[in-house]
Scaffold this motif. Structure first.
Motif, PDB file in Angstrom:
ATOM      1  N   SER A  92      58.754   6.224  51.218  1.00  0.00           N
ATOM      2  CA  SER A  92      59.796   6.893  51.994  1.00  0.00           C
ATOM      3  C   SER A  92      59.980   8.322  51.505  1.00  0.00           C
ATOM      4  N   ASP A  93      60.486   9.182  52.389  1.00  0.00           N
ATOM      5  CA  ASP A  93      60.831  10.554  52.009  1.00  0.00           C
ATOM      6  C   ASP A  93      62.257  10.649  51.498  1.00  0.00           C
ATOM      7  N   LEU A  94      62.998   9.542  51.554  1.00  0.00           N
ATOM      8  CA  LEU A  94      64.390   9.550  51.119  1.00  0.00           C
ATOM      9  C   LEU A  94      64.483   9.645  49.599  1.00  0.00           C
ATOM     10  N   GLU A  95      65.459  10.416  49.119  1.00  0.00           N
ATOM     11  CA  GLU A  95      65.712  10.553  47.695  1.00  0.00           C
ATOM     12  C   GLU A  95      67.039   9.909  47.343  1.00  0.00           C
ATOM     13  N   ASP A  96      67.030   9.128  46.276  1.00  0.00           N
ATOM     14  CA  ASP A  96      68.269   8.600  45.722  1.00  0.00           C
ATOM     15  C   ASP A  96      68.716   9.531  44.598  1.00  0.00           C
ATOM     16  N   ASP A  97      70.003   9.544  44.322  1.00  0.00           N
ATOM     17  CA  ASP A  97      70.526  10.257  43.162  1.00  0.00           C
ATOM     18  C   ASP A  97      70.830   9.240  42.070  1.00  0.00           C
ATOM     19  N   ILE A  98      70.427   9.569  40.845  1.00  0.00           N
ATOM     20  CA  ILE A  98      70.679   8.703  39.697  1.00  0.00           C
ATOM     21  C   ILE A  98      71.442   9.508  38.648  1.00  0.00           C
ATOM     22  N   THR A  99      72.495   8.895  38.118  1.00  0.00           N
ATOM     23  CA  THR A  99      73.273   9.492  37.031  1.00  0.00           C
ATOM     24  C   THR A  99      73.231   8.554  35.841  1.00  0.00           C
ATOM     25  N   VAL A 100      72.855   9.098  34.693  1.00  0.00           N
ATOM     26  CA  VAL A 100      72.838   8.347  33.444  1.00  0.00           C
ATOM     27  C   VAL A 100      73.831   9.040  32.509  1.00  0.00           C
ATOM     28  N   GLU A 101      74.852   8.297  32.104  1.00  0.00           N
ATOM     29  CA  GLU A 101      75.823   8.816  31.150  1.00  0.00           C
ATOM     30  C   GLU A 101      75.768   7.957  29.897  1.00  0.00           C
ATOM     31  N   ILE A 102      75.702   8.605  28.739  1.00  0.00           N
ATOM     32  CA  ILE A 102      75.549   7.890  27.473  1.00  0.00           C
ATOM     33  C   ILE A 102      76.732   8.249  26.580  1.00  0.00           C
ATOM     34  N   GLN A 103      77.503   7.244  26.265  1.00  0.00           N
ATOM     35  CA  GLN A 103      78.715   7.423  25.466  1.00  0.00           C
ATOM     36  C   GLN A 103      78.461   6.954  24.033  1.00  0.00           C
ATOM     37  N   PRO A 104      78.536   7.873  23.060  1.00  0.00           N
ATOM     38  CA  PRO A 104      78.410   7.431  21.665  1.00  0.00           C
ATOM     39  C   PRO A 104      79.556   6.480  21.315  1.00  0.00           C
ATOM     40  N   LEU A 105      79.229   5.445  20.547  1.00  0.00           N
ATOM     41  CA  LEU A 105      80.221   4.487  20.059  1.00  0.00           C
ATOM     42  C   LEU A 105      80.252   4.571  18.532  1.00  0.00           C
ATOM     43  N   VAL A 106      81.163   3.838  17.908  1.00  0.00           N
ATOM     44  CA  VAL A 106      81.215   3.821  16.439  1.00  0.00           C
ATOM     45  C   VAL A 106      79.847   3.425  15.892  1.00  0.00           C
ATOM     46  N   THR A 107      79.263   2.384  16.476  1.00  0.00           N
ATOM     47  CA  THR A 107      77.886   2.028  16.152  1.00  0.00           C
ATOM     48  C   THR A 107      77.121   1.959  17.459  1.00  0.00           C
ATOM     49  N   GLY A 108      76.090   2.753  17.595  1.00  0.00           N
ATOM     50  CA  GLY A 108      75.275   2.757  18.800  1.00  0.00           C
ATOM     51  C   GLY A 108      75.872   3.568  19.922  1.00  0.00           C
ATOM     52  N   CYS A 109      75.579   3.139  21.150  1.00  0.00           N
ATOM     53  CA  CYS A 109      76.061   3.859  22.326  1.00  0.00           C
ATOM     54  C   CYS A 109      76.085   2.921  23.529  1.00  0.00           C
ATOM     55  N   GLU A 110      76.754   3.369  24.591  1.00  0.00           N
ATOM     56  CA  GLU A 110      76.775   2.628  25.849  1.00  0.00           C
ATOM     57  C   GLU A 110      76.265   3.548  26.949  1.00  0.00           C
ATOM     58  N   MET A 111      75.332   3.038  27.732  1.00  0.00           N
ATOM     59  CA  MET A 111      74.767   3.768  28.853  1.00  0.00           C
ATOM     60  C   MET A 111      75.380   3.261  30.146  1.00  0.00           C
ATOM     61  N   SER A 112      75.873   4.187  30.961  1.00  0.00           N
ATOM     62  CA  SER A 112      76.316   3.868  32.323  1.00  0.00           C
ATOM     63  C   SER A 112      75.290   4.461  33.277  1.00  0.00           C
ATOM     64  N   PHE A 113      74.756   3.617  34.144  1.00  0.00           N
ATOM     65  CA  PHE A 113      73.704   3.996  35.084  1.00  0.00           C
ATOM     66  C   PHE A 113      74.259   3.838  36.492  1.00  0.00           C
TER      67      PHE A 113
END
Length: 166
Positions: A92-113
């Motif tokens: 397809s010629d259609l484009e999706d938009d993707i947002t990746v946000e990465i939040q640092p945590l006390v240990t590790g991190c959390e990714m919101s996709f």
């Protein structure tokens, strides 16, 4: 012109590594080729020009066919935010938009996709048909990302992916 609508997929994952390591996995070609739409041994191309307006590309070769995924970076804020377009031109010629946000945590991190998925309508579809298509496309897309995110987690946390034998 093809009629479309948009549905939104949101997924979250936690990683036992710093946000920088997950951000690098989304943006460094040598890491992308190991998990994103591909496996290292089937990857033919992995490119990433990490800047606003820069492009990325992955070509995976499976079952005698090339599968190409491409996009353009819209927001680059290391190590916490990445926004880019996604399309597979062979489908397809259609484009999706993707947002990746990465939040640092006390240990590790959390990714919101978040993926804004363009859903193609067939002629004569009712509101119920569109709602069903939104759920179907979201479910299929989520399944694909789920498996990729398993590989991503293993890769950033252990340095390698152990592929299951099917």
């Amino acid at each position: 012109m093809t009629k479309t609508s948009v549905t939104t997929l949101i997924m979250k994952r936690k990683f036992d590594v710093p946000a920088e390591k997950v951000f690098e996995a989304w943006t460094f070609a040598e890491i992308l080729k190991k998990w994103m739409f591909t496996m290292e041994h089937t990857n033919k191309v992995a490119k990433s020009d990490l800047r606003v307006g820069g492009t990325w590309e992955i070509i995976d070769h499976r079952n005698g066919k090339d599968y190409r995924a491409v996009g353009e970076y819209k927001v680059v804020e290391p190590p916490t935010k990445l926004v880019f377009t996604f399309k597979m031109p062979q489908f397809s010629d259609l484009e999706d938009d993707i947002t990746v946000e990465i939040q640092p945590l006390v240990t590790g991190c959390e990714m919101s996709f978040t993926q804004e998925i363009n859903v193609i309508h067939e002629e004569g579809w009712t509101t119920q048909d569109i709602e069903k298509a939104h759920e179907d496309w979201k479910k299929e897309t989520e399944q694909g990302w789920h498996y990729m995110f398993l590989g991503l987690k293993e890769l950033v946390e252990t340095g390698k992916i152990t592929y299951p034998s099917f």
